[in-house]
Structures are given as structure tokens and as C-alpha cells.
Design an enzyme around this catalytic site. Structure first.
Site, mmCIF file in Angstrom:
data_model
loop_
_atom_site.group_PDB
_atom_site.id
_atom_site.type_symbol
_atom_site.label_atom_id
_atom_site.label_comp_id
_atom_site.label_asym_id
_atom_site.label_seq_id
_atom_site.Cartn_x
_atom_site.Cartn_y
_atom_site.Cartn_z
ATOM 1 N N ARG A 62 95.342 42.739 54.571
ATOM 2 C CA ARG A 62 96.719 43.124 54.244
ATOM 3 C C ARG A 62 97.549 41.902 53.876
ATOM 4 N NH1 ARG A 62 101.320 45.527 58.120
ATOM 5 N NH2 ARG A 62 102.761 46.237 56.509
ATOM 6 N N HIS A 66 99.611 41.187 50.339
ATOM 7 C CA HIS A 66 101.044 40.894 50.334
ATOM 8 C C HIS A 66 101.328 39.518 49.745
ATOM 9 C CE1 HIS A 66 102.897 44.140 53.056
ATOM 10 N NE2 HIS A 66 101.708 44.554 52.688
ATOM 11 N N ASN A 94 107.406 42.795 55.273
ATOM 12 C CA ASN A 94 106.410 41.869 55.812
ATOM 13 C C ASN A 94 106.545 41.616 57.310
ATOM 14 O OD1 ASN A 94 105.020 41.446 53.427
ATOM 15 N ND2 ASN A 94 106.282 39.700 52.813
ATOM 16 N N HIS A 194 92.317 50.618 52.909
ATOM 17 C CA HIS A 194 92.812 51.393 54.045
ATOM 18 C C HIS A 194 91.688 52.041 54.835
ATOM 19 C CE1 HIS A 194 97.272 51.957 52.625
ATOM 20 N NE2 HIS A 194 96.963 50.723 52.966
#
Length: 327
Positions: A62, A66, A94, A194
Site C-alpha cells: 500500500r 501511495h 495517508n 487487495h
């Protein structure tokens, strides 16, 4: 208008040319001479961290997304805020980034600075850590070219609108990726991340409590699954960190169960469930649900492409001494 359109086309083409030129400077053997123990140190660090903290793989994956989707894959998300600058990691979206992702980078950077000081960028560390951890979880191995430099800009104000949110429409989600040169199929493949990790109850609480006058929960959920989520998230107001697994069937394995879950109403986030309802994305969900090898191949190629997005070189970057601050 014609001049503006032509100018925009030139800028896009020039940006793609620059990105392609920079990516050609990166190689998988970049540190072979300057830091011969790079691969071993990275493997040891990621393995030990994952064993001691099993949420590390999902956290790093993740964190990598980001990082790359905002300023490019340049470690800008790792920078801490100062009195003079609110950095990316303190942007609203975040704040929920798990600490294990940051920690594995710090551990690797510390070990590498002892072995070969001032040589390895934090951006390269995050890219390799992510690949190693995905593979440890049973996911595909893919090549990661090295030689990125760490970015010199990290601003929270640049984050909003550049990262997917569960509440976004499919048009908005697709635009985030296509504007960066990724196809709809690549977006669906990357969504397979995911298959591991967690989602906070606060991200979907409005869909499982008092959804409408006729239903307590979003009818796109499997009923029993929605009831289970309601039970698991009961105290989410008192405990905002309360989370559930993204993949209820095989939460600790990187596999294609995520796609198999979606047609059954077992997707946690609204943006996940939307993939199987939109005609632009549904065929790829079905493809990856049917064949894990096809998914792995597509995910690996998409991750290789993502890892080269917005890479920095020369004066546009540096090799940070610490990953959380500029030199």
C-alpha cells in the site's frame, strides 16, 4: 483551443519520452559493484520483518502505491513533516498507512548505510521490499529495475485526487490510472493487491449501517457477509483503527481469491464491488477469477510498469541519508 490541445499533446508525449529515457538508465544489476550485498540485505530484512510482523507485506504494498501515484516512485511518501512543510504522509488519506511499511524501509536503509553508505536510494528500497514481500506471500516474482533517486518534493497538498478512494466513481478511478498511462485492464490487475491486507471499518461503515430506508446495508453485499462486517465493526466509532481483512477467504495468501469473491458480494470496499458491476472492468475480474496464472502475469507486468512511473535522476533527486528527511 487547437493550440492548447496541441500543446497538451506535446507535453504528454514529451513526459512519456523523458520517463522512457530514465527507465532505460535503470537496471536490475544497478548495485552489483557499488553495493554487492544489496540483494542479500534486502532479502534478510524483508524476511525477518514479515516473520515478526505478518502485516508488513500488505503495508509495504500500500505504501508503494501511495508513493508512486503522487510524485512518482521517488520515496516522497516517506518524508516526515516539518514546521515549514506538511508532507505527503500527513495528508488525510495517508494517515492510515500502517507503520510496518515505513519500518521495513527504515530497517533496510540502516543496514545498507552500514554496508555501503550513501549509495542506495530509499525509493529503490521501497520498490524491492514490496516485490520481495509480495513474493513471500505467494504472489508472483517480477523484475524491479534499480537506480531511482529520491525525490526532493513531498507536499500533502499534492495528494488529494491522485489516489483512489473507495467512494470514487468508476470514471474517477479509471481516470487516475489512464491519466498516468495505465489501461483499464492494468488497473484491475493492480486492484488485485487487495487480496492481502486490511480495510478500516470507517472506510465502509456508511454501507453497512443505516444504508437506506429499505436496507440496513448496501444490497451489493452478500447478506451474511454484511452481517459479519456489522458485527466486526460495532465499536468503530470508539476505535477508528478497527479493521477487517480485504479477502475474507484467504486473507494471508496472495492469490486470485479476491476476484472470485467479488461476484459473490464479498468485496469489502465499494470500489472493489464496483469492478464486477461495470462493463469496462467486469471482463477482467472474470478473467483473473478463472485463471490465477493469468492474474499473476498481469499483476507482475503492471507492477513493473508502475515501479518506473515518475522515476527521478540527476539533479531531480538525491540519495537520502535518512529516508524520512531530505539531505
Amino acid at each position: 483551443m487547437a493550440v492548447g490541445a496541441n500543446s497538451m499533446l506535446f507535453i504528454i508525449c514529451f513526459s512519456i519520452f523523458i520517463a522512457s529515457s530514465l527507465s532505460q538508465q535503470l537496471t536490475t544489476s544497478y548495485y552489483q559493484r557499488t553495493c554487492p550485498r544489496f540483494d542479500q540485505i534486502m532479502q534478510d530484512t524483508t524476511t525477518n520483518k514479515q516473520i515478526n510482523s505478518p502485516t508488513t507485506a500488505a503495508a509495504a504494498l500500500r505504501l508503494f502505491f501511495h508513493d508512486c501515484l503522487v510524485e512518482g516512485c521517488d520515496g516522497s511518501v516517506l518524508i516526515s513533516s516539518t514546521h515549514f512543510n506538511k508532507a505527503e504522509r500527513d495528508a488525510d488519506i495517508n494517515l492510515s498507512l500502517p507503520g510496518d511499511g515505513f519500518d521495513v524501509v527504515v530497517r533496510a536503509k540502516t543496514a545498507l548505510e552500514l554496508a555501503c553508505p550513501g549509495v542506495v536510494s530509499c525509493a529503490d528500497i521501497l520498490a524491492i521490499a514490496t516485490r520481495n514481500l509480495v513474493t513471500m506471500m505467494g504472489g508472483p516474482f517480477y523484475n524491479v529495475k534499480l537506480g531511482r533517486r529520491d525525490g526532493l518534493v513531498s507536499r500533502a497538498s499534492r495528494v488529494e485526487g491522485n489516489l483512489p478512494r473507495p467512494t470514487m466513481s468508476m470514471n474517477q478511478l479509471i481516470n487516475i490510472f489512464t491519466s498516468r498511462g495505465f489501461s483499464v485492464q492494468e488497473m484491475v490487475a493492480l486492484s488485485g493487491a487487495h487480496t492481502i491486507g486490511l480495510s478500516h471499518c470507517t472506510e465502509f461503515s456508511s454501507e453497512i449501517y443505516n444504508y437506506s430506508r429499505t436496507s440496513e446495508f448496501d444490497p451489493s453485499f452478500n447478506r451474511r457477509y454484511a452481517e459479519g462486517l456489522r458485527s466486526a465493526c460495532t465499536d468503530y466509532r470508539k476505535n477508528p483503527s478497527l479493521s477487517v481483512f480485504n479477502d475474507v477467504m484467504t486473507p494471508r495468501n496472495f492469490d486470485n481469491a479476491y476476484y472470485q469473491n467479488l461476484p459473490r458480494g464479498l468485496g469489502v470496499l465499494k470500489s472493489d464491488r464496483a469492478l464486477v458491476m461495470d462493463p469496462r472492468t467486469k471482463p477482467y475480474v472474470e478473467l483473473y477469477a478463472k485463471d490465477q496464472k493469468v492474474f499473476f502475469d498481469a499483476f507482475g507486468r503492471a507492477m513493473e510498469k508502475l515501479s518506473l512511473y515518475g522515476v527521478k535522476s540527476g539533479r531531480r533527486g538525491e540519495i537520502r541519508r535518512r529516508c524520512d528527511s531530505f539531505n
